[in-house]
Design a protein around this motif. Sequence first.
Motif, mmCIF file in Angstrom:
data_model
loop_
_atom_site.group_PDB
_atom_site.id
_atom_site.type_symbol
_atom_site.label_atom_id
_atom_site.label_comp_id
_atom_site.label_asym_id
_atom_site.label_seq_id
_atom_site.Cartn_x
_atom_site.Cartn_y
_atom_site.Cartn_z
ATOM 1 N N ILE A 98 0.860 -1.184 0.000
ATOM 2 C CA ILE A 98 0.000 0.000 0.000
ATOM 3 C C ILE A 98 0.893 1.230 0.000
ATOM 4 O O ILE A 98 1.605 1.496 0.972
ATOM 5 C CB ILE A 98 -0.936 0.011 1.218
ATOM 6 C CG1 ILE A 98 -1.796 -1.258 1.265
ATOM 7 C CG2 ILE A 98 -1.813 1.260 1.185
ATOM 8 C CD1 ILE A 98 -2.663 -1.479 0.041
ATOM 9 N N THR A 118 0.762 -3.703 -5.975
ATOM 10 C CA THR A 118 0.986 -2.422 -5.313
ATOM 11 C C THR A 118 -0.093 -1.417 -5.686
ATOM 12 O O THR A 118 -0.505 -1.321 -6.849
ATOM 13 C CB THR A 118 2.394 -1.873 -5.640
ATOM 14 O OG1 THR A 118 2.619 -0.667 -4.896
ATOM 15 C CG2 THR A 118 2.588 -1.599 -7.120
ATOM 16 N N VAL A 119 -0.570 -0.679 -4.688
ATOM 17 C CA VAL A 119 -1.667 0.275 -4.858
ATOM 18 C C VAL A 119 -1.161 1.679 -4.496
ATOM 19 O O VAL A 119 -0.562 1.875 -3.432
ATOM 20 C CB VAL A 119 -2.861 -0.085 -3.952
ATOM 21 C CG1 VAL A 119 -4.005 0.908 -4.157
ATOM 22 C CG2 VAL A 119 -3.340 -1.511 -4.233
ATOM 23 N N ARG A 121 -2.436 5.904 -4.538
ATOM 24 C CA ARG A 121 -3.568 6.818 -4.696
ATOM 25 C C ARG A 121 -3.242 8.021 -5.580
ATOM 26 O O ARG A 121 -4.140 8.701 -6.051
ATOM 27 C CB ARG A 121 -4.067 7.296 -3.323
ATOM 28 C CG ARG A 121 -3.099 8.206 -2.591
ATOM 29 C CD ARG A 121 -3.633 8.595 -1.209
ATOM 30 N NE ARG A 121 -4.810 9.431 -1.300
ATOM 31 C CZ ARG A 121 -4.794 10.759 -1.312
ATOM 32 N NH1 ARG A 121 -3.633 11.419 -1.272
ATOM 33 N NH2 ARG A 121 -5.903 11.457 -1.386
ATOM 34 N N GLY A 149 -5.684 3.209 -1.131
ATOM 35 C CA GLY A 149 -4.973 2.130 -0.457
ATOM 36 C C GLY A 149 -5.717 1.535 0.721
ATOM 37 O O GLY A 149 -5.473 0.390 1.103
ATOM 38 N N ASN A 150 -6.630 2.301 1.321
ATOM 39 C CA ASN A 150 -7.412 1.773 2.442
ATOM 40 C C ASN A 150 -8.251 0.570 2.036
ATOM 41 O O ASN A 150 -8.642 -0.231 2.893
ATOM 42 C CB ASN A 150 -8.342 2.855 2.993
ATOM 43 C CG ASN A 150 -7.605 3.943 3.739
ATOM 44 O OD1 ASN A 150 -7.275 3.797 4.907
ATOM 45 N ND2 ASN A 150 -7.328 5.046 3.057
ATOM 46 N N GLY A 152 -7.266 -1.735 -0.223
ATOM 47 C CA GLY A 152 -6.453 -2.880 -0.608
ATOM 48 C C GLY A 152 -6.725 -3.302 -2.033
ATOM 49 O O GLY A 152 -6.999 -2.481 -2.914
ATOM 50 N N TRP A 153 -6.655 -4.619 -2.272
ATOM 51 C CA TRP A 153 -6.911 -5.171 -3.607
ATOM 52 C C TRP A 153 -7.606 -6.516 -3.408
ATOM 53 O O TRP A 153 -7.037 -7.575 -3.677
ATOM 54 C CB TRP A 153 -5.589 -5.344 -4.355
ATOM 55 C CG TRP A 153 -5.707 -5.348 -5.854
ATOM 56 C CD1 TRP A 153 -6.783 -5.721 -6.602
ATOM 57 C CD2 TRP A 153 -4.675 -4.974 -6.792
ATOM 58 N NE1 TRP A 153 -6.515 -5.598 -7.936
ATOM 59 C CE2 TRP A 153 -5.225 -5.144 -8.084
ATOM 60 C CE3 TRP A 153 -3.367 -4.534 -6.663
ATOM 61 C CZ2 TRP A 153 -4.477 -4.892 -9.239
ATOM 62 C CZ3 TRP A 153 -2.639 -4.278 -7.798
ATOM 63 C CH2 TRP A 153 -3.188 -4.450 -9.078
ATOM 64 N N LEU A 164 2.722 -1.685 4.318
ATOM 65 C CA LEU A 164 2.255 -0.308 4.117
ATOM 66 C C LEU A 164 3.442 0.634 4.196
ATOM 67 O O LEU A 164 4.247 0.552 5.129
ATOM 68 C CB LEU A 164 1.225 0.100 5.167
ATOM 69 C CG LEU A 164 -0.196 -0.465 5.008
ATOM 70 C CD1 LEU A 164 -0.292 -1.881 5.516
ATOM 71 C CD2 LEU A 164 -1.210 0.427 5.736
ATOM 72 N N LEU A 175 -7.651 -4.345 5.211
ATOM 73 C CA LEU A 175 -6.365 -4.947 4.852
ATOM 74 C C LEU A 175 -6.120 -6.212 5.672
ATOM 75 O O LEU A 175 -5.645 -7.221 5.138
ATOM 76 C CB LEU A 175 -5.232 -3.942 5.057
ATOM 77 C CG LEU A 175 -5.316 -2.675 4.209
ATOM 78 C CD1 LEU A 175 -4.107 -1.778 4.469
ATOM 79 C CD2 LEU A 175 -5.398 -3.023 2.717
ATOM 80 N N SER A 187 3.350 -2.504 9.167
ATOM 81 C CA SER A 187 2.720 -1.198 8.942
ATOM 82 C C SER A 187 3.153 -0.189 9.989
ATOM 83 O O SER A 187 3.166 -0.502 11.187
ATOM 84 C CB SER A 187 1.197 -1.335 8.996
ATOM 85 O OG SER A 187 0.559 -0.080 8.957
ATOM 86 N N LEU A 221 -1.481 7.664 5.659
ATOM 87 C CA LEU A 221 -2.344 6.963 4.729
ATOM 88 C C LEU A 221 -3.625 7.773 4.597
ATOM 89 O O LEU A 221 -4.365 7.945 5.564
ATOM 90 C CB LEU A 221 -2.656 5.547 5.266
ATOM 91 C CG LEU A 221 -3.694 4.741 4.494
ATOM 92 C CD1 LEU A 221 -3.206 4.407 3.091
ATOM 93 C CD2 LEU A 221 -4.029 3.456 5.249
#
Length: 226
Positions: A98, A118-119, A121, A149-150, A152-153, A164, A175, A187, A221
């Motif tokens: 993230i 990978t994410v 914003r 990113g909050n 996720g995927w 993170l 997440l 994180s 974040l």
Amino acid sequence: MNRIQLRPESKGLGMTSQRARDRMVERLREQGIRDERVLNVMRALPRHVFIDEGLASRAYEDTALPIGNAQTISQPWVVARMTEAMIETGMPARVLEIGTGSGYQTAVLAALGLQVFTVERIEELLRSARPRFRSLKLHEQIRSKHDDGNLGWPENGPFDAILLTCAAPALVTPLLAQLGEPGVLVSPVGTDAGKQKLLRVIKADGAISEQDLGPVSFVPLLPGVL
């Protein structure tokens, strides 16, 4: 492990040379980084290609540097420590990151042979990072997404590990839900830059445990996309 093939412009001269990377790695070793896999990848990976050309001479200093859009590339020790903490209990196959940022942490993970999702914003940062992945021949191991990113995927979860590169006020529930079992999440947590801590979260045997790895300072974040 993926072997990094450096282009001539990636090899660097003077303060961006291989000798500069060697000195950086020796400093990391003195600062307590022990995992040789992490040290070897960071010795090979040209950090200077992930920052603005005007700051290239500072690429191998142990400091965070600006990358635009009020974001930074983390100091080498932080990248090494987070990576080491993530793989200490076992090498994950699939990792969710993230906060792509410059792409340096992403590249470190991919160079270890991991499949990285990978994410980011901020679309401008992602557009800059993708050509770097291709130039280092790491792009086949990296999938990137412009999103919050909050979130996720989730469609690609669960993940063996989640990392993170930005600090949330608390552990992000969506997440944690995308973390497989067994799994590890690393994180920074905290709202104030001077009061953040680096957490390693282990999910195993139906339980979640937390370990405080010490103080850190990260950008926050944030929700939404730019």
